[in-house]
Design a protein around this motif. Structure first.
Motif, short mmCIF file in Angstrom:
data_model
loop_
_atom_site.label_atom_id
_atom_site.label_comp_id
_atom_site.label_asym_id
_atom_site.label_seq_id
_atom_site.Cartn_x
_atom_site.Cartn_y
_atom_site.Cartn_z
N LEU A 63 0.92 -1.61 -0.31
CA LEU A 63 0.25 -0.22 -0.12
C LEU A 63 1.45 1.17 0.01
O LEU A 63 0.38 1.86 -0.23
N ASP A 64 1.95 1.20 1.05
CA ASP A 64 2.64 2.63 0.27
C ASP A 64 3.42 2.47 -0.59
O ASP A 64 3.28 3.37 -0.92
N HIS A 65 3.42 2.09 -1.37
CA HIS A 65 4.62 1.71 -2.19
C HIS A 65 3.17 2.27 -3.87
O HIS A 65 3.76 2.95 -4.87
N SER A 67 -0.47 2.40 -3.35
CA SER A 67 -1.99 2.46 -3.59
C SER A 67 -2.07 4.09 -3.88
O SER A 67 -3.45 4.56 -4.39
N ASP A 68 -1.24 4.80 -4.34
CA ASP A 68 -1.37 5.94 -4.71
C ASP A 68 -1.09 6.53 -6.19
O ASP A 68 -1.57 6.93 -7.29
N GLN A 69 -1.28 5.20 -6.57
CA GLN A 69 -1.22 4.72 -8.14
C GLN A 69 -2.12 3.82 -9.01
O GLN A 69 -2.54 3.73 -9.52
N THR A 70 -2.87 2.61 -8.33
CA THR A 70 -4.18 1.87 -8.74
C THR A 70 -4.65 1.47 -7.66
O THR A 70 -3.23 1.26 -6.40
N ASN A 90 -5.10 2.81 5.78
CA ASN A 90 -3.06 2.98 4.26
C ASN A 90 -3.40 2.78 3.01
O ASN A 90 -2.50 3.07 2.45
N GLY A 91 -4.68 2.95 2.74
CA GLY A 91 -5.29 3.20 1.41
C GLY A 91 -5.42 2.03 0.71
O GLY A 91 -5.80 1.86 -0.65
N ASN A 193 1.81 22.78 -10.17
CA ASN A 193 2.21 20.72 -9.09
C ASN A 193 3.80 21.66 -10.08
O ASN A 193 4.49 20.89 -9.05
#
Length: 259
Positions: A63-65, A67-70, A90-91, A193
């Motif tokens: 999740l740390d690696h 979850s923000d991408q998929t 944790n996402g 950004n």
């Protein structure tokens, strides 16, 4: 082409799920291997399914690696309500305990289809939104720049017929308007950004931001430091501050900028 589904651990479960979905499955038996292949082929994966069987496979690291991408769905070897809460915190996009779920294979298959469909819908909506934004930016660029160019042409004619200190001031104002329009269009098109951060000589920017001609007076500390910032934004901040100072303090206000 349908996206791939990355399974981390759960080899027998992966084989069972693959027969219920229209996607191919890629299996990895460690967090490190999973992160490595996802990093190399991230655009091919629609979601990630991971075991949580600490310490062999720690889903929180996945999740740390990723979850923000998929979307990441956690299917733990030994689940619990507290673990579910932790995974969502944790996402995790989904959590399924195969020991307490009727027909876990079908449930996971349905959740995979749901996550991939939602991701595809989001991408389509984003593409449409970007297209509308590009059309808006093109329209605004023409509508804002056209009167500036007409004003500059008129100023050139005036300069040819008479001499005035105000001509240079109007010319500088038009230059600044063009800079502001360019900044506005860049912000609308690309978002804020990636600011263009450079070394900014603060004293010089402040001096350039002071309105002229004016009966107000400014004192600028000679010991002002250089800073790292986007120069156009710093200049806009001081222009607004000085304009407010003169509007509220009167035409003969004394302004001092220092440490």
């Amino acid at each position: 082409m349908n996206p791939l589904v990355l399974f981390v651990g759960l080899p027998e479960f992966a084989s069972a799920v693959e027969s219920h979905i229209d996607c191919s499955i890629v299996e990895r038996d460690s967090v490190e291997d999973a992160v490595e292949i996802f990093s190399a082929r991230s655009d091919e994966f629609g979601c990630v399914i991971t075991d949580h069987n600490y310490p062999a496979i720690d889903a929180t690291r996945i999740l740390d690696h990723l979850s923000d991408q998929t979307p990441v769905i956690v299917i733990p070897t030994n689940g619990s309500s507290s673990l579910a809460t932790k995974m969502y915190a944790n996402g995790a996009a989904g959590y399924i305990d195969p020991n307490t779920t009727d027909s876990p294979v079908e449930t996971v298959g349905e959740l995979i289809h749901k996550q991939i469909a939602e991701a595809g819908s989001a991408e389509s909506s984003l593409a449409e939104e970007n297209k509308r934004l590009e059309e808006f930016v093109s329209f605004v660029s023409h509508e804002l720049n056209n009167p500036i160019q007409k004003s500059r042409s008129g100023l050139d004619l005036i300069a040819a017929e008479c001499d005035s200190d105000y001509i240079d001031e109007v010319d500088r104002t038009l230059d600044r308007m063009e800079e502001l329009v360019a900044d506005l269009l860049a912000l609308a098109k690309y978002g804020y950004n990636s600011p263009d951060v450079t070394d900014v000589e603060l004293r010089e920017v402040i001096s350039d931001s002071w309105p002229t001609p004016t009966t107000a007076d400014i004192e600028i500390d000679s010991a002002l430091p250089n800073i790292k910032a986007e120069e156009s934004m710093v200049k806009q901040i001081f222009e607004n501050l000085f304009r407010n100072a003169i509007e509220h303090g009167g035409p003969r206000v004394q302004v001092r900028v220092g440490n």
